[in-house]
Design an enzyme around this catalytic site. Structure first.
Site, PDB file in Angstrom:
ATOM      1  N   ASP A  85       0.791  -1.240   0.000  1.00 55.11           N
ATOM      2  CA  ASP A  85       0.000   0.000   0.000  1.00 55.11           C
ATOM      3  C   ASP A  85       0.822   1.288   0.000  1.00 55.11           C
ATOM      4  O   ASP A  85       0.536   2.230   0.757  1.00 55.11           O
ATOM      5  CB  ASP A  85      -0.942   0.009   1.203  1.00 55.11           C
ATOM      6  CG  ASP A  85      -1.950  -1.131   1.193  1.00 55.11           C
ATOM      7  OD1 ASP A  85      -1.875  -1.980   0.296  1.00 55.11           O
ATOM      8  OD2 ASP A  85      -2.798  -1.177   2.096  1.00 55.11           O
ATOM      9  N   HIS A 140     -16.556   0.916   6.422  1.00 55.92           N
ATOM     10  CA  HIS A 140     -15.120   1.210   6.507  1.00 55.92           C
ATOM     11  C   HIS A 140     -14.878   2.717   6.390  1.00 55.92           C
ATOM     12  O   HIS A 140     -13.947   3.247   6.989  1.00 55.92           O
ATOM     13  CB  HIS A 140     -14.398   0.451   5.393  1.00 55.92           C
ATOM     14  CG  HIS A 140     -12.909   0.545   5.436  1.00 55.92           C
ATOM     15  ND1 HIS A 140     -12.154   0.138   6.515  1.00 55.92           N
ATOM     16  CD2 HIS A 140     -12.002   1.004   4.509  1.00 55.92           C
ATOM     17  CE1 HIS A 140     -10.871   0.316   6.263  1.00 55.92           C
ATOM     18  NE2 HIS A 140     -10.755   0.853   5.066  1.00 55.92           N
ATOM     19  N   LYS A 188      -7.311  -4.666  -3.056  1.00 52.92           N
ATOM     20  CA  LYS A 188      -8.153  -5.168  -1.973  1.00 52.92           C
ATOM     21  C   LYS A 188      -9.143  -4.108  -1.507  1.00 52.92           C
ATOM     22  O   LYS A 188      -8.898  -2.916  -1.641  1.00 52.92           O
ATOM     23  CB  LYS A 188      -7.284  -5.609  -0.777  1.00 52.92           C
ATOM     24  CG  LYS A 188      -6.329  -4.542  -0.249  1.00 52.92           C
ATOM     25  CD  LYS A 188      -5.337  -5.122   0.735  1.00 52.92           C
ATOM     26  CE  LYS A 188      -4.286  -4.134   1.193  1.00 52.92           C
ATOM     27  NZ  LYS A 188      -4.784  -3.042   2.011  1.00 52.92           N
ATOM     28  N   CYS A 237      -1.897  -2.235   7.723  1.00 52.95           N
ATOM     29  CA  CYS A 237      -1.875  -3.188   6.605  1.00 52.95           C
ATOM     30  C   CYS A 237      -0.598  -4.012   6.526  1.00 52.95           C
ATOM     31  O   CYS A 237      -0.634  -5.170   6.093  1.00 52.95           O
ATOM     32  CB  CYS A 237      -2.144  -2.452   5.303  1.00 52.95           C
ATOM     33  SG  CYS A 237      -3.817  -1.754   5.238  1.00 52.95           S
TER      34      CYS A 237
END
Length: 204
Positions: free
Chosen positions: A10, A58, A98, A140
């Site tokens: 990420d 989220h 994702k 992450c």
């Protein structure tokens, strides 16, 4: 026989300085990765990215920064793009997206364009060991490393090539990773990720 892959987690605009969920040191990590890869040998390199379309709860207008977050890494926005200092071509087509319609922290929840999961891709390349780097150490990166161990890969997080959100959550993440068998490499394990010195990174 050992085969090692690098997983770059990420390294996106929204997670670097100036982004919607900026992490101090994110841009420095982005800039250091390609130099690091040029000087270290891996059998394969993969990159993951948050790639949200409508991840439901989220996203929140009143985020708690634990389970809910400001809008970030939305498909089609510059925030979802890899940081320009990181040349994602080192991963070729091995980019795993994702979180399209749900929260997704681990790169093992992602899929490549052809629908392959990260674990399937690693197995197809006969990978036994993985090094994990990227953003954020306490979210992450942590989730990806823990899933890598659960999947049976010998897993190392290269701490100088990570950037974390806060000292408290970084320390908790490092403790959790260590307790689950993740190896931590480079600098003081309890120090916040603030600078990048790739000379501190050891390949085991």
């Amino acid at each position: 026989m050992t085969a090692r892959a690098l997983i770059v987690v990420d390294v996106q605009n929204d997670f670097c300085e100036g982004g919607a969920l900026a992490v101090d040191g994110g841009a420095a990590v982005a800039a250091a990765i390609n130099t690091f890869v040029d000087s270290h040998e891996y059998d394969a390199v993969a990159a993951t990215r948050d790639y949200h379309i409508d991840p439901g709860a989220h996203f929140s207008e009143n985020p708690d920064y634990v389970d809910t977050w400001p809008v970030h890494c939305v498909v089609g926005t510059s925030g979802a793009d890899f940081h320009p200092a990181f040349d994602a071509s080192i991963a070729g087509s091995a980019v795993f997206s994702k979180g399209a319609y749900s929260a997704a922290y681990s790169g093992f929840e992602g899929f490549s364009e052809d629908g392959t999961t990260l674990e399937q891709w690693l197995r197809a390349h006969d990978i036994t060991d993985v090094d994990v780097i990227g953003i954020a150490t306490d979210h992450c990166v942590r989730a990806t490393a823990l899933d890598a161990v659960r999947a049976g890969f010998a897993t190392t997080v290269l701490l100088p090539l990570t950037a974390g959100v806060a000292t408290t959550t970084i320390e908790a993440a490092l403790t959790q990773m260590r307790e689950h068998g993740v190896q931590l490499s480079g600098r003081d394990e309890h120090a916040p990720s603030s600078g990048v010195d790739i000379s501190d990174v050891g390949i085991h």
